[in-house]
Design a protein around this motif. Structure first.
Motif, short mmCIF file in Angstrom:
data_model
loop_
_atom_site.label_atom_id
_atom_site.label_comp_id
_atom_site.label_asym_id
_atom_site.label_seq_id
_atom_site.Cartn_x
_atom_site.Cartn_y
_atom_site.Cartn_z
N GLY A 165 102.40 30.40 82.27
CA GLY A 165 102.23 31.50 81.34
C GLY A 165 101.95 32.79 82.09
O GLY A 165 101.69 32.79 83.30
N ASN A 166 102.00 33.92 81.36
CA ASN A 166 101.67 35.20 81.98
C ASN A 166 100.25 35.17 82.51
O ASN A 166 99.33 34.73 81.83
CB ASN A 166 101.82 36.35 80.98
N THR A 167 100.06 35.58 83.71
CA THR A 167 98.79 35.62 84.46
C THR A 167 98.18 34.23 84.66
O THR A 167 96.99 34.11 84.92
CB THR A 167 97.74 36.57 83.82
N ALA A 168 98.99 33.19 84.55
CA ALA A 168 98.49 31.82 84.73
C ALA A 168 97.97 31.62 86.14
O ALA A 168 98.46 32.20 87.10
CB ALA A 168 99.59 30.81 84.45
N ILE A 169 96.98 30.77 86.26
CA ILE A 169 96.41 30.40 87.55
C ILE A 169 96.74 28.93 87.80
O ILE A 169 96.50 28.08 86.95
CB ILE A 169 94.88 30.60 87.56
N SER A 170 97.31 28.67 88.94
CA SER A 170 97.58 27.29 89.37
C SER A 170 96.91 27.09 90.71
O SER A 170 96.96 27.97 91.57
CB SER A 170 99.08 27.02 89.47
N SER B 280 98.63 18.49 96.62
CA SER B 280 98.23 17.81 95.39
C SER B 280 97.77 18.83 94.35
O SER B 280 97.17 19.86 94.68
CB SER B 280 97.13 16.78 95.66
N GLU B 281 98.04 18.52 93.11
CA GLU B 281 97.70 19.40 91.99
C GLU B 281 96.20 19.34 91.70
O GLU B 281 95.61 18.26 91.64
CB GLU B 281 98.47 18.93 90.77
N VAL B 282 95.59 20.48 91.51
CA VAL B 282 94.22 20.58 91.01
C VAL B 282 94.28 21.00 89.55
O VAL B 282 93.76 20.33 88.68
CB VAL B 282 93.37 21.57 91.85
N VAL B 283 94.92 22.13 89.29
CA VAL B 283 95.14 22.60 87.92
C VAL B 283 96.41 23.45 87.92
O VAL B 283 96.66 24.19 88.86
CB VAL B 283 93.93 23.41 87.38
N LEU B 284 97.21 23.29 86.88
CA LEU B 284 98.41 24.09 86.72
C LEU B 284 98.34 24.85 85.40
O LEU B 284 97.90 24.31 84.39
CB LEU B 284 99.67 23.22 86.73
N ASN B 285 98.77 26.10 85.43
CA ASN B 285 98.92 26.92 84.22
C ASN B 285 97.61 27.15 83.49
O ASN B 285 97.56 27.15 82.27
CB ASN B 285 99.97 26.29 83.29
N TYR B 286 96.54 27.40 84.21
CA TYR B 286 95.25 27.72 83.59
C TYR B 286 95.35 29.12 83.00
O TYR B 286 95.64 30.09 83.72
CB TYR B 286 94.14 27.64 84.63
N CYS B 287 95.12 29.25 81.70
CA CYS B 287 95.26 30.54 81.02
C CYS B 287 94.06 30.89 80.15
O CYS B 287 94.14 31.81 79.34
CB CYS B 287 96.52 30.55 80.16
#
Length: 111
Positions: free
Chosen positions: A69-74, A92-99
């Motif tokens: 998403g816009n301004t998402a944090i991964s 490894s993934e920690v968090v994807l698409n944190y909005c």
């Protein structure tokens, strides 16, 4: 999706990934010391999704499974001992698409 297809005059997905991974490896090699525990990389949605798919799944064509998403944090972690010379492995993934930071922001978040 065909990672070797592109718009006329534009980069293919594979070309985007190669450029992004080269830049990432240069950053890790030349700008980060073993003591560094965090780096921030800012980019646009398509390159973010392609790079994340390449790092996490070793397959850029899997970018459709990654939301941005816009301004998402991964956030991804990497183990430098597991990252191969070409940059594969060790991610490894920690968090994807944190909005959550965009919730209830009204016009400031485009809502």
């Amino acid at each position: 999706q065909d990672a070797d297809a592109g718009y006329p005059g534009g980069e293919t997905a594979n070309e985007v990934v190669a450029r992004a991974r080269k830049a990432l490896q240069k950053l890790l090699r030349e700008e980060c010391s073993p003591e560094d525990s965090h780096i921030c990389i800012v980019g646009h949605g398509r390159i973010n999704r392609l790079l994340l798919a390449s790092l996490l799944y070793d397959d850029a064509t899997q970018f459709g499974h990654i939301e941005q998403g816009n301004t998402a944090i991964s956030v991804v972690d990497y183990d430098p001992e597991l990252v191969e010379k070409d940059g594969a492995g060790g991610w490894s993934e920690v968090v994807l698409n944190y909005c959550a930071h965009t919730e209830d922001r009204g016009a400031a978040s485009g809502g």
